[in-house]
Scaffold this motif. Structure first.
Motif, PDB file in Angstrom:
ATOM      1  N   UNK A  47      19.809  24.001 -21.116  1.00  0.00           N
ATOM      2  CA  UNK A  47      21.153  24.583 -21.065  1.00  0.00           C
ATOM      3  C   UNK A  47      21.238  25.646 -19.966  1.00  0.00           C
ATOM      4  N   UNK A  48      20.172  26.452 -19.851  1.00  0.00           N
ATOM      5  CA  UNK A  48      20.130  27.471 -18.804  1.00  0.00           C
ATOM      6  C   UNK A  48      20.235  26.812 -17.427  1.00  0.00           C
ATOM      7  N   UNK A  49      19.435  25.780 -17.192  1.00  0.00           N
ATOM      8  CA  UNK A  49      19.449  25.085 -15.896  1.00  0.00           C
ATOM      9  C   UNK A  49      20.824  24.515 -15.593  1.00  0.00           C
ATOM     10  N   UNK A  50      21.499  23.976 -16.596  1.00  0.00           N
ATOM     11  CA  UNK A  50      22.848  23.449 -16.388  1.00  0.00           C
ATOM     12  C   UNK A  50      23.818  24.568 -16.018  1.00  0.00           C
ATOM     13  N   UNK A  51      23.702  25.715 -16.671  1.00  0.00           N
ATOM     14  CA  UNK A  51      24.603  26.838 -16.410  1.00  0.00           C
ATOM     15  C   UNK A  51      24.441  27.401 -15.005  1.00  0.00           C
TER      16      UNK A  51
END
Length: 71
Positions: A47-51
């Motif tokens: 999720x962090x990488x997507x954000x």
């Protein structure tokens, strides 16, 4: 090139407060992750990488000793 959590966030133009909100956690908790006092679970890391719009494998999710231990 590898980026720390902080570098990834700054590159995306997000503040710690905005990232904490996107990650559905308190700002205090997020800061602990960014200072490597906590480690993201895989789903949180994804999720962090997507954000931040940085490839997952270009982000340093573990600090120093832990990274060496996991390698």
């Amino acid at each position: 090139m590898k980026y720390t959590l902080e570098q990834s966030r700054v590159l995306s133009g997000l503040t710690q407060r905005e990232m904490a909100k996107n990650m559905r956690m308190s700002e205090k908790t997020y800061i602990q992750y960014e200072k490597y006092r906590r480690v993201f679970r895989m789903d949180q890391g994804y999720r962090f990488a997507q954000n931040v719009n940085v490839p997952f494998d270009s982000i340093i999710f573990f600090a120093g000793q832990l990274q060496n231990f996991c390698s």
